[in-house]
Design an enzyme around this catalytic site. Structure first.
Site, PDB file in Angstrom:
ATOM      1  N   CYS A  96       0.807  -1.214   0.000  1.00 53.38           N
ATOM      2  CA  CYS A  96       0.000   0.000   0.000  1.00 53.38           C
ATOM      3  C   CYS A  96       0.849   1.276   0.000  1.00 53.38           C
ATOM      4  CB  CYS A  96      -0.964  -0.064   1.179  1.00 53.38           C
ATOM      5  SG  CYS A  96      -2.471   0.857   0.914  1.00 53.38           S
ATOM      6  N   ARG A 131     -11.204  10.553 -11.114  1.00 52.29           N
ATOM      7  CA  ARG A 131     -12.473  10.297 -11.799  1.00 52.29           C
ATOM      8  C   ARG A 131     -13.557  11.159 -11.175  1.00 52.29           C
ATOM      9  NH1 ARG A 131     -12.460   5.040 -14.482  1.00 52.29           N
ATOM     10  NH2 ARG A 131     -14.715   5.028 -14.397  1.00 52.29           N
ATOM     11  N   HIS A 203      -3.745  -5.680   2.712  1.00 49.53           N
ATOM     12  CA  HIS A 203      -3.417  -5.791   4.124  1.00 49.53           C
ATOM     13  C   HIS A 203      -3.971  -7.134   4.552  1.00 49.53           C
ATOM     14  CE1 HIS A 203      -2.024  -1.668   4.476  1.00 49.53           C
ATOM     15  NE2 HIS A 203      -3.047  -1.304   3.731  1.00 49.53           N
TER      16      HIS A 203
END
Ligand code: GLN
Length: 243
Positions: A96, A131, A203
């Protein structure tokens, strides 16, 4: 005493350890023990020297945008040695925030562009300016399943990220999304593989749920450190399926 010994660098482990990414070290130790291997580990944080030659494995965990900004300022000091570690093909797991910071840059949720190490070609945009449609204007949170294209193995995890990552030349995805969002919610890719660097948004921690990946990293580290050793017993280790 175990026959083999591997030294792991937990990069910025006191700052980037959201959702217990440190559990990946516990998983590595668990499988390493079955491979007659002992793992020692050490946090290498800001203002501390990182030398590629001192380590056989590395973990670069995830975190909040704020901690990523703190880490990002220290990265230039470690960049050359980190690049050496990656390019020599030593196994590195980047999760991450760590995944984002290995790349070119990460645009945080408040719009700040956080420079990465620039070692891998991917870059990461923020949800909000990427977006405008509502479906994509949210953090990607939830369970995720992907399939690795080379091995056919399925990996399971939990994702929670603002960033939308786009892979660059020479990077293969860790897997193709079967369920969940992945790198960006658009191209079905999740994570990245470059040499022995494995990046992911998972995770969970990823290695506790996906022992095959832990085995793959351990074997790569052992082959690198002990090039003439007979590792057939290690290779033969059976990993119980997890979900
Ligand atoms: N702060 C980053 C994001 O939100 C990374 C999050 C994480 O490591 N879980 O995308």
């Amino acid at each position: 005493m175990a026959k083999y010994q591997l030294n792991l660098a937990h990069l910025y482990g006191n700052l980037l350890n959201t959702y217990g990414d440190e559990g990946n070290i516990i998983a590595l130790r668990y499988y390493a023990k079955q491979m007659d291997t002992e793992i020692t580990s050490q946090i290498v944080s800001i203002e501390e020297d990182f030398k590629a030659d001192d380590f056989d494995l590395a973990l670069f965990g995830g975190g909040q945008d704020y901690e990523q900004m703190v880490v990002s300022k220290d990265i230039p000091k470690k960049q050359a040695e980190l690049a050496k570690f990656v390019n020599e093909g030593k196994p590195l797991l980047a999760i991450c925030g760590g995944y984002q910071l290995l790349g070119q840059y990460y645009v945080a949720a408040d719009g700040t562009k956080i420079p990465g190490a620039g070692i891998l070609p991917h870059y990461t945009l923020t949800q909000s300016d990427h977006r405008t449609d509502q479906a994509n204007k949210a953090r990607f949170i939830g369970d995720i399943t992907i399939k690795n294209e080379e091995t056919g193995q399925e990996y399971h995890g939990f994702e929670n990220h603002n960033g939308r990552t786009f892979l660059g030349e020479g990077e293969r995805p860790l897997g193709i999304v079967q369920e969940g969002h992945g790198n960006n919610g658009e191209d079905q890719t999740e994570g990245a593989i470059y040499k022995q660097t494995y990046c992911s948004y998972f995770h969970g921690p990823i290695l506790t749920r996906n022992g095959e990946l832990a085995k793959r990293m351990l074997l790569a580290a052992l082959k690198k450190k002990y090039p003439t050793a007979d590792l057939s017993a290690q290779q033969a280790l059976k990993i119980a399926p997890t979900f």
